[in-house]
Design a protein around this motif. Structure first.
Motif, mmCIF file in Angstrom:
data_model
loop_
_atom_site.group_PDB
_atom_site.id
_atom_site.type_symbol
_atom_site.label_atom_id
_atom_site.label_comp_id
_atom_site.label_asym_id
_atom_site.label_seq_id
_atom_site.Cartn_x
_atom_site.Cartn_y
_atom_site.Cartn_z
ATOM 1 N N ARG A 191 0.814 -1.224 0.000
ATOM 2 C CA ARG A 191 0.000 0.000 0.000
ATOM 3 C C ARG A 191 0.840 1.263 0.000
ATOM 4 O O ARG A 191 0.302 2.364 -0.110
ATOM 5 C CB ARG A 191 -0.872 0.035 1.245
ATOM 6 N N LEU A 192 2.156 1.123 0.207
ATOM 7 C CA LEU A 192 2.997 2.324 0.325
ATOM 8 C C LEU A 192 4.143 2.316 -0.690
ATOM 9 O O LEU A 192 5.206 2.880 -0.443
ATOM 10 C CB LEU A 192 3.535 2.439 1.760
ATOM 11 N N GLU A 193 3.918 1.662 -1.850
ATOM 12 C CA GLU A 193 4.937 1.657 -2.899
ATOM 13 C C GLU A 193 5.260 3.100 -3.290
ATOM 14 O O GLU A 193 4.362 3.940 -3.355
ATOM 15 C CB GLU A 193 4.426 0.908 -4.148
ATOM 16 N N GLU A 194 6.524 3.380 -3.525
ATOM 17 C CA GLU A 194 7.009 4.715 -3.943
ATOM 18 C C GLU A 194 6.973 5.752 -2.818
ATOM 19 O O GLU A 194 7.327 6.900 -3.031
ATOM 20 C CB GLU A 194 6.234 5.273 -5.159
ATOM 21 N N LYS A 195 6.523 5.364 -1.617
ATOM 22 C CA LYS A 195 6.537 6.311 -0.497
ATOM 23 C C LYS A 195 7.886 6.240 0.211
ATOM 24 O O LYS A 195 8.540 5.193 0.235
ATOM 25 C CB LYS A 195 5.430 5.999 0.518
ATOM 26 N N GLU A 251 5.336 -2.892 3.194
ATOM 27 C CA GLU A 251 4.269 -2.316 2.361
ATOM 28 C C GLU A 251 4.849 -1.505 1.205
ATOM 29 O O GLU A 251 4.121 -0.794 0.512
ATOM 30 C CB GLU A 251 3.336 -1.447 3.212
ATOM 31 N N GLY A 252 6.172 -1.545 1.047
ATOM 32 C CA GLY A 252 6.794 -0.938 -0.125
ATOM 33 C C GLY A 252 7.487 0.389 0.123
ATOM 34 O O GLY A 252 8.108 0.943 -0.789
ATOM 35 N N ALA A 253 7.378 0.945 1.341
ATOM 36 C CA ALA A 253 8.020 2.241 1.598
ATOM 37 C C ALA A 253 9.531 2.088 1.710
ATOM 38 O O ALA A 253 10.034 1.051 2.144
ATOM 39 C CB ALA A 253 7.452 2.862 2.876
ATOM 40 N N LYS A 254 10.233 3.141 1.301
ATOM 41 C CA LYS A 254 11.688 3.214 1.479
ATOM 42 C C LYS A 254 11.936 3.958 2.786
ATOM 43 O O LYS A 254 11.308 5.000 3.022
ATOM 44 C CB LYS A 254 12.321 3.947 0.304
#
Ligand code: NAD
Length: 295
Positions: free
Chosen positions: A3-7, A29-32
């Motif tokens: 849900r947080l890709e590219e965040k 959830e994809g966050a960096k």
């Protein structure tokens, strides 16, 4: 697809305890993640995120120092291209009854919690304001960390309770200042077994490993991460106790009674005469420590 890709997120105090769990779940959830802590524990969290296929960078810095806010925001923007989420979480305890507390105990706790939260939020807010003014309408999130001590006034924690209470108000002030730049700001008060609470027997892990571990710090992170998602849009300036299988939405300082004269100044005698009008049958004794039941 998380849900947080590219965040891109900063988590302070992410080397251990609930901050570490927040960082791991945000990354899953994809966050960096910019993993902040004072020492090598930041590298351990970063290494785990990377080993699980995520992206993270350790930034070892003291949140009580003014420059750390800019250091963390600059690291996020220069390494991962932007900043969307700030989790203010780093914390310490220096407990003592007020009459026994020394200056260092008071100053250190206020510096790490209240100043530490402000320092990071100030730098993030400066960056986000500039982004919004250049036409970027991206939604941003700050999650602060308070405590039931800050909500209710914990004894032997005048330093910590004041800092955590200040954080509750800081969050609302920041909400008022930053909403127009797309930022929401909310507060969680965790309940978890960590280095800060491992002296509390009732928070011990269950002997039976199949039993739900109520005070596992990982139980706090799903709601914190959810607050960072688009699904939480519109939730702003709110506070929550989070732990085990519970989330409690908290509110305080509501108007209880009032007296308003007709354009005259109060005298002590007029206040005497209006005592009942102001307080009515209300309870004017020390407020109870009304934490939601633990089980
Ligand atoms: N565990 C609970 O039940 C509980 C309850 C209420 C509030 N809290 C709050 O949750 C937050 C996390 O605490 P925790 O329970 O995970 O404890 P913890 O000790 O496991 O984690 C706190 C982390 O913050 C780091 N830290 C301390 N000072 C720092 C500084 N100046 N700069 C950067 N990092 C620093 C520590 O090194 C540590 O890794 C704290 O703000 C704490 O007050 C926890």
């Amino acid at each position: 697809m998380g849900r947080l890709e590219e965040k891109v997120a900063i988590v302070t105090g992410a080397g251990s305890g609930v901050g570490r769990e927040h960082a791991l779940l945000l990354a899953s959830e994809g966050a960096k993640i910019i993993v902040n802590d004072l020492g090598d524990s930041a590298d351990d969290t970063t290494a785990q995120i990377i080993s699980e296929g995520g992206e993270a960078l350790s930034v070892k810095a003291n949140v009580a120092e003014w420059s750390t806010g800019d250091t963390l925001v600059d690291a996020a923007v220069s390494t991962f291209g932007d900043l969307h989420i700030l989790i203010n979480n780093a914390g310490i305890l220096r407990d003592a009854m007020s009459f026994s507390m020394n200056e260092a105990q008071f100053d250190e706790v206020i510096a790490v919690h209240l100043k530490g939260h402000f320092v990071c939020a100030r730098a993030a807010g400066e960056y986000w304001r500039a982004q919004a003014k250049s036409g970027d309408e991206t939604q941003r999130r700050i999650i602060h960390t308070s405590s039931e001590s800050g909500l209710f006034g914990g004894p032997a924690q005048a330093n910590y309770a004041s800092a955590k209470g200040g954080i509750l108000t800081l969050s609302i002030t920041l909400g008022r200042e930053l909403t127009k730049y797309g930022v929401t700001t909310n507060v969680v008060a965790p309940r978890a077994r960590t280095a800060l609470t491992d002296y509390i027997q009732s928070m011990a892990a269950p002997e039976n490993p199949d039993e739900f571990d109520v005070y596992d710090p990982a139980n706090v992170s799903p709601f914190v991460v959810w607050l960072c998602t688009d699904e939480a849009q519109g939730i702003n300036g709110q506070a929550f106790i989070v732990g085990g299988s519970g989330i409690w939405w908290m509110r305080n300082w509501s108007h209880q009674g009032s007296v308003k004269l007709d354009g005259e100044k109060f005298t002590l005698e007029v206040i005497d005469a209006n005592r009942d009008a102001l307080f009515g049958d209300g309870d004017t004794s020390l407020p109870k420590f009304e934490a939601p039941p633990f089980s």
